[in-house]
Design a protein around this motif. Structure first.
Motif, PDB file in Angstrom:
ATOM      1  N   GLY A   1       0.720  -1.021  -0.274  1.00  0.00           N
ATOM      2  CA  GLY A   1       0.085  -0.036  -0.082  1.00  0.00           C
ATOM      3  C   GLY A   1       0.842   1.390  -0.098  1.00  0.00           C
ATOM      4  N   PRO A   2       0.254   2.196  -0.595  1.00  0.00           N
ATOM      5  CA  PRO A   2       0.941   3.781  -0.628  1.00  0.00           C
ATOM      6  C   PRO A   2       1.240   4.089   0.917  1.00  0.00           C
ATOM      7  N   GLY A   3       2.482   4.588   1.117  1.00  0.00           N
ATOM      8  CA  GLY A   3       3.078   5.204   2.368  1.00  0.00           C
ATOM      9  C   GLY A   3       3.566   4.269   3.281  1.00  0.00           C
TER      10      GLY A   3
END
Length: 247
Positions: free
Chosen positions: A48-50
């Protein structure tokens, strides 16, 4: 803050899972022919992003320890230990063929030869049936002979031969019933080279001292992770109080 809580949470979870697996092995330290389960922790990236820098651990089974257990002499006619590699073929509760090293055999109430877990032992043509007999003998090649009830002591009658197999251990899968099976219901062919010793019994390959040390280690790990969770909560409360005071 959330990283500390997350790492402590996953660590506590997997310490608990490892403790469960170790407890299962320890519970079977006296089970004849038992093969202990092995597990390990592996690193998995968080998707996932981040979350590129986030990694969590995953506790998974990596197979089983196929090293033999110690063999003890019992003098009991129906105790049988396999010499070297090989397995007894038995019938699982699903009706299919399965494999075990458990050799504490007995005769069931319906006259079938079964092991101590109640699994019928397979012979050349299915489960081995034992008629009323004064004596039952098992030869080195798995041949089952009896002295029929009321017959002279030297009148041995050959009944059947226990199916002994030696499939590659890499192919074997252990079920929840503790029996090993080949994938997709595969059937291993009999191996006439396998020899057994009657009057002896192979024990579990679980090292009780090692398992007890692991139990203490897993308990301490779990305790440490819980303390970290508590510390994360304390830090969070302290930060919140500081922000309220400044506001």
């Amino acid at each position: 803050m959330d990283r500390l809580a997350y790492l402590a949470m996953t660590g506590a979870k997997h310490a608990l899972q490892a403790q469960q697996h170790n407890s299962h092995n320890l519970a079977n330290v006296n089970t004849p022919g038992f093969r202990q389960d092995l597990d390990q922790l592996i690193s998995q990236p968080v998707r996932g992003p981040g979350y590129a820098s986030r990694v969590y651990s995953s506790e998974t089974s990596i197979g089983h320890d196929f090293r033999p257990g110690s063999v003890m002499t019992t003098g009991r006619d129906l105790d049988v230990a396999i010499n070297g590699d090989g397995w007894f073929a038995v019938q699982g509760l699903d009706g299919g063929e399965a494999y075990t090293r458990r050799g504490d055999l007995r005769i069931s109430s319906v006259g079938l030869l079964e092991n101590g877990a109640g699994h019928p032992v397979l012979g050349d043509a299915g489960p081995v049936a034992i008629p009323p007999a004064d004596k039952v003998e098992i030869g080195q090649d798995g041949t089952v002979s009896i002295v029929p009830a009321g017959a002279p002591a030297d009148q041995l009658v050959v009944l059947d031969r226990i199916k002994l197999v030696d499939p590659a251990v890499e192919e074997l899968r252990k079920g929840e019933d503790g029996l090993f099976r080949l994938p997709d219901g595969g059937i291993a062919p009999p191996d006439g080279a396998i020899r057994v010793t009657s009057g002896a019994l192979e024990g579990s390959n679980v090292n009780s001292v090692e398992a007890l040390v692991k139990m203490i280690d897993h308990a301490r790990q779990f305790e440490t992770y819980v303390k970290l969770l508590n510390k994360a909560e304390e830090n969070d409360n302290a930060s919140s109080a500081l922000l309220r005071a400044q506001g």
